[in-house]
Structure formats: C-alpha cells, structure tokens
Scaffold this motif. Sequence first.
Motif, PDB file in Angstrom:
ATOM      1  N   THR A 116      63.646  62.068   8.617  1.00  0.00           N
ATOM      2  CA  THR A 116      62.756  63.221   8.687  1.00  0.00           C
ATOM      3  C   THR A 116      61.362  62.740   9.082  1.00  0.00           C
ATOM      4  OG1 THR A 116      64.010  64.084   6.821  1.00  0.00           O
ATOM      5  CG2 THR A 116      61.963  65.239   7.375  1.00  0.00           C
ATOM      6  N   GLU A 178      63.999  66.812  11.945  1.00  0.00           N
ATOM      7  CA  GLU A 178      64.957  66.016  11.185  1.00  0.00           C
ATOM      8  C   GLU A 178      66.146  65.723  12.081  1.00  0.00           C
ATOM      9  OE1 GLU A 178      65.206  66.421   6.798  1.00  0.00           O
ATOM     10  OE2 GLU A 178      67.225  67.164   7.206  1.00  0.00           O
ATOM     11  N   THR A 210      56.928  59.307   9.142  1.00  0.00           N
ATOM     12  CA  THR A 210      58.341  59.478   8.788  1.00  0.00           C
ATOM     13  C   THR A 210      58.484  59.339   7.276  1.00  0.00           C
ATOM     14  OG1 THR A 210      58.663  57.136   9.265  1.00  0.00           O
ATOM     15  CG2 THR A 210      59.303  58.676  10.976  1.00  0.00           C
ATOM     16  N   ALA A 211      59.431  60.067   6.739  1.00  0.00           N
ATOM     17  CA  ALA A 211      59.672  60.014   5.295  1.00  0.00           C
ATOM     18  C   ALA A 211      60.450  58.758   4.968  1.00  0.00           C
ATOM     19  CB  ALA A 211      60.458  61.245   4.862  1.00  0.00           C
ATOM     20  N   THR A 212      59.991  58.006   3.968  1.00  0.00           N
ATOM     21  CA  THR A 212      60.709  56.796   3.592  1.00  0.00           C
ATOM     22  C   THR A 212      61.366  56.942   2.230  1.00  0.00           C
ATOM     23  OG1 THR A 212      58.669  55.881   2.707  1.00  0.00           O
ATOM     24  CG2 THR A 212      59.240  55.282   4.967  1.00  0.00           C
ATOM     25  N   GLU A 214      63.249  60.198  -0.555  1.00  0.00           N
ATOM     26  CA  GLU A 214      63.622  61.601  -0.694  1.00  0.00           C
ATOM     27  C   GLU A 214      62.403  62.432  -1.118  1.00  0.00           C
ATOM     28  OE1 GLU A 214      66.275  63.120   0.303  1.00  0.00           O
ATOM     29  OE2 GLU A 214      65.773  65.062  -0.572  1.00  0.00           O
ATOM     30  N   GLN A 216      59.284  61.910  -0.273  1.00  0.00           N
ATOM     31  CA  GLN A 216      58.456  62.143   0.920  1.00  0.00           C
ATOM     32  C   GLN A 216      59.100  63.180   1.834  1.00  0.00           C
ATOM     33  OE1 GLN A 216      57.320  58.611   3.049  1.00  0.00           O
ATOM     34  NE2 GLN A 216      56.323  57.684   1.267  1.00  0.00           N
ATOM     35  N   ARG A 217      60.411  63.105   1.939  1.00  0.00           N
ATOM     36  CA  ARG A 217      61.112  64.093   2.765  1.00  0.00           C
ATOM     37  C   ARG A 217      60.877  65.502   2.210  1.00  0.00           C
ATOM     38  NH1 ARG A 217      67.305  65.691   2.458  1.00  0.00           N
ATOM     39  NH2 ARG A 217      67.515  66.837   4.412  1.00  0.00           N
ATOM     40  N   LEU A 220      57.407  66.742   3.031  1.00  0.00           N
ATOM     41  CA  LEU A 220      57.253  67.213   4.419  1.00  0.00           C
ATOM     42  C   LEU A 220      57.894  68.594   4.585  1.00  0.00           C
ATOM     43  CD1 LEU A 220      57.893  63.993   6.574  1.00  0.00           C
ATOM     44  CD2 LEU A 220      55.702  65.050   5.954  1.00  0.00           C
TER      45      LEU A 220
END
Lengths: 366, 366
Positions: A116, A178, A210-212, A214, A216-217, A220
């Motif tokens: 993501t 995503e 970018t999400a590193t 869950e 962070q995802r 976003l």
Amino acid sequence: MTADAGCVLAELQEAAASANRLLPMSLGSEGSCTLGGIVSTNAGGTSVLRYGMMRSLVLGLEVVLPDGTVLDQLGALRKDNTGYDVKQLFIGAEGTLGVVTAASLRLWPLPAAFATAMAAVPAPKDALALLGRLREALGDAVTTFELVPRIALEFVCRHVESARDPFERAHNWYVLTEVSLPQPDSDLGARFESALAAAIDDGVATDAVTATSEAQREALWRLRETIPEGQRHEGASLKHDVSVEPAALPRFIEEGRELIARLAPGARLIAYGHLGDGNLHFNVSAPAGAQDDALARAADAIGRAVHDLVARHRGSISAEHGIGQLKVGELARYEDPAALDLMHRIKQAIDPQGIMNPGKVLAERG
Amino acid sequence: MTADAGCVLAELQEAAASANRLLPMSLGSEGSCTLGGIVSTNAGGTSVLRYGMMRSLVLGLEVVLPDGTVLDQLGALRKDNTGYDVKQLFIGAEGTLGVVTAASLRLWPLPAAFATAMAAVPAPKDALALLGRLREALGDAVTTFELVPRIALEFVCRHVESARDPFERAHNWYVLTEVSLPQPDSDLGARFESALAAAIDDGVATDAVTATSEAQREALWRLRETIPEGQRHEGASLKHDVSVEPAALPRFIEEGRELIARLAPGARLIAYGHLGDGNLHFNVSAPAGAQDDALARAADAIGRAVHDLVARHRGSISAEHGIGQLKVGELARYEDPAALDLMHRIKQAIDPQGIMNPGKVLAERG
C-alpha cells in the motif's frame, strides 16, 4: 457463497475470509449495509478497479416479484445462456421491480501479498499516468487507485482524530494505491516501490510513502476513508457522484472547478475518489467560515451545471449511488429518451401496479 | 474500443493488438463471427475462466429497437447507476429484442508472459484439483483450463493433419492449460512447471508437457481446437452444451456416461471443454463403424435424459450456445416458470408485434 439478503456485508466478508476467500466489495458502510441493499443498488466502492461492481459478483439471485411469485435463480453457474438473463434486471433496480431476498456471490482468492502506498502527484493527469505505469509494471495486481486532493487531506487532518499528513511538505494531489496478489510474492513490494520510484524520477509523481506495517497501511486507508467525515466538519456541502471515461477526468475536474468558482465564489471543491473507474465524488463545501446559506441556495443551479457538464462528457450523473428519490427528475432530464422509455416499459411489464418502492428511480407517467 | 456490429472478431483482436491491448474473446469461429453476433449470443470460449463471457466485456451498446428507435448507449463508462442497465437485456437475447449495431468493448493488457502445458490426469476430479493447485500457486494468471478426454485426442490424431499425441503413453484425461501475465515475468514458466511437477509428485497429474516454442504452443492448442473437426470424421454425433457448478462436474460426467451406455449402447461419449467454468460440450459419437441411424433415432431420448440430468444438478442446458430455434421447446420445459414468464413479459414489452427474430428463444404464446 449463498446468503440471505439481510446479511451485513462485513459479516459476509468475514465468512468468506474464514473459508480463505475474498468477497471483494469494500464500502465505507460495510458495517451496516446489507446484501439485499448492495445488490439492489449495484454497489461500487474501492475495489471496483480490480473486481468490478456488485453486478460482476452476483452469480445467482432469489427475488420476490410484485405478484408474490418467487424467482429462484440462486444457482451459482458461471455460464448460462438459456434465454434472457432476467436476474440482471434486479441488480441496481433499487427495489422497484422486486425484492431481492438472497444472492449467490462469486468469491476470489484471499490476497496473500499486498503493498500500500500514498503517492503525491502534481495534477490529476499525472495520477492517470501513474495508474498506467503501475498497470504496465504490475498488471492486474493494481487493486485500488483513489484520488485525493490536498484540501481533502487538510480536512481529514484537521478533524479526524490521529490522522496526520504522511508527507513532509504539501502536495497538490495524492493517490492512495494498493497492489495485491492471491499467491505469496516476496517481490511484490519491491516491484511496486521501484515503479513508484521511476515515476518520481520522471516527474509523474512528486513523492510517495509506502506502508511498512499493518498499522501504517490502516493509517493511509483512514486518510481516504474519513474524507466524508472531514468534510462534514467544514460546514454545508453539496455532493455529486459522477463518472466520465477516465481519460476525460482531468479536463472534467478543471471545467468543474471553473464552474464552481463562477456559481459559488469562495466555495471549496473536494473532487476525490475512484480515479481508475472514472468515478469522482465531486463535492463542494461552503467557503471557510461561511455563516449564511448561500451554498444551499445555489445548490440547484450548481447541480444542474455539474450534470450538464457530465452530459457534455457523455458521463453518468449517478455513477455508483443510484437514483433514489432525489435524482428522479435528473434521470428523466438527462437519460437518453429511448433508454428511459425502455425503463418505463420494463417497469410496467414487471410491476404494472407500481407497488414496488414507488417514487424511486422512475417518475410516474400520467 | 468501439466498433460496428459487422466487424469480424479476428479483425477486432488484431486492431486491439496493434494498440498493445487484448480483446480476450477466443472462439473457434473467430475468423468469421461478427461483433453483433457475439454480443447477441453472449459468447463464451476459452478465455472465460480469466476474463468472463461477452457480457463482461461490453461497456456500451448501440441497438436498433423494433420500432426503429436507436438506443445509443455507446459510452464506455465503467460505472453508471442511472436507472436500469437496459443494455444488459440485449446481450444474449439472440436478436429477439432489437438489433445490436455497435458496441464499446473493454480491452485488457496484452499478455507479456505466458506458458502453455498439456497435463495428463487420471480423472476429471483430478483435473479440478489441478486447477485449484494452479490457482493457489499462480492466482489469476491461470487463463485457460480445458478438459480433453482420451477419445477426443485419438479422434484428433487420427483425422487432423500433423496432429500427434504429445505423450509417450496413453492417459485417461488431459487438460490444456495456459497461464499469462500482462507484465514480463521471467519466472512464470518456472513457477508453472514447478506447480505441475508437484501435482505429478502428489498423483494429481500423471504427466505433463510444456510448450517451449510458439510452434509447440500452437500444436497443443490445435489438439484442443480441432476436436469438433476430429469428431466430424467419426460418423453421426449428438451435441449438448451444458454447465453445472464446477465441483459437480466429475459426478455429472459419470452419471452422463452411464446414461449414454444405457440409451445408446456402444456410442462414444466425448465430454470436453471449459472445466474451470463448469461448462462441458457433452457430445456423443455413433459406435465405431456404425452404418445405421440408431444414434439419430435415439437423439431425442438422449437429449431429454441429458437435460434431465442437468436439471437435477441445477445446471444450464445451454451454457454458451444459446437457445436459437432448436432449444425453444427445451427452454420452455426446463426453465423456472417465473423466469420464463418474465422473459415473455420483457419480449412483449419491447417487441409487442413479435417482429424481432421470430421463432427464436421464446415460443409464441397463444
């Protein structure tokens, strides 16, 4: 998966996941909306780019017709060319032809790899170019591609708890994107990041995160999903749910912006949503701090002008939200007369007494 | 892509390819069938597993209605929930509601990587298991998955020039399968082969050959595509185009085989086709060397018995070929009365004088 119409979408998603399958319908209201409703409105959401609208997930339907007959088309056949595909009529008919009581749904493999990102882009045309590049590099793995204007991010960061701008400086536009694959793929993230990096090198994007994890995802995604909440705190608003061919979107946004500036000086355009599908929530918020009801008074003129603009682009005045009661007059005004006449004939043929959800979709004809 | 109804499918495929896009509709008749025809029959073919039937490729339609009005729904919108989606009615209606004169089609990225194999399997249930394994390993890359019985391969090798069995020994069943991806992927072939090798290790497949050149790929495809030609040389035949849920297919084939043995002793069952879609061409050839017309005399009884079996499995008696003239009575017999009544109401509402392709799909009601 076959389920009764009263099942809540989130519960259906969980049931599918517990069988290691994905029900790819993702909506802000998934915690409350029911299967009957999302079939009857041909729901869209943030997974349409990859998986299509509700129509493409329905394999079979059970419908109670106006005379009480039960239409049993619950079989989950992928291929069936025996006569007219009558179940199609009830998908998106908003309950005006019959009551959907159950549905068989097509499920997909549960993603085993995903990545993501939020990318910053100079303008909507760059967002489109970025989508083309991601598809070139990653094909169908591109599952989500949502456009977010700077002002929407500001609204969210101002009003939604724990929301924060993931970039160091302000950018004009953002894209939440995503990619996902049904099989484990340790390379997916790297390929995604390298496509984003190449886009930055070439000036198509100005930055990307970018999400590193869950968490962070989810953060976003929250920036995208809480736009309606953010907008609610900024005073009066008008909402339009429109679509045009994706390539026409950048021009549509510019023409729409000029139109809003002319009809409602100082009002703020919040054009966001499903860029890859050509579908924008073309919303307008009152000028900052406005105390009067000028925007509400201009609502009809703005709605008419936005829909006229949509018509010039041969777009849709209701891309995913349907007609309901509010847009009955707009449908009658903008729809091709031949198509409108067909709709009335179908309504008359299936519900001659007009007892199914009266007053919705089609105006009564005298 | 928007094109007139008279365009031939192969030319449309070429036009799409010259713009680096794929029109994923692949049929034996692609050199002669036209766009209007494949829309009006909701054509299927060997790419349905991955890309869906014609309905899922149609974004817009132009249709001439029975009274001469032109319905212009050629816009290529991905999302449009303005009233009933009337264009759906004309897809698969076999010209009985109006004449399709043009269509806007959804195109896909041209595959940049693919791999083709023929696998030998002990039985149809193993073919289904192999499909599950390939999807687990390669997800949506699985584009084609066609079941071929030993007898079909024998017919082809006997009668089709240059066709030859790619295996050293005979196997009971075969699967032609192809995987493809829109982006270059040098690993695809290796992952495909390792999934096939694992299936052989576990006894799900007994052998497999992969194409290592375009010529080999074409040779494998030819074994599948010339089955009708091979069958033509083996004397009188009966054809049925049926579908059931894929998981029910192995049992359906066994029950169907017993039924044929009972009603036409010595006749040869050629059950082949689109396993992943649950769609079989359930054909029967006269006994080897038969000189009488026993099979033709048993045709009605066999057709009735096969369709009864389909009905018990809640399947379709016409999965991709439509109703036409031949199956008008069968549709009236097997279709859910509520659905049949809806079809008649729709026909009456749109073509009250019955001038569109009379005698097809629906029987006249007295």
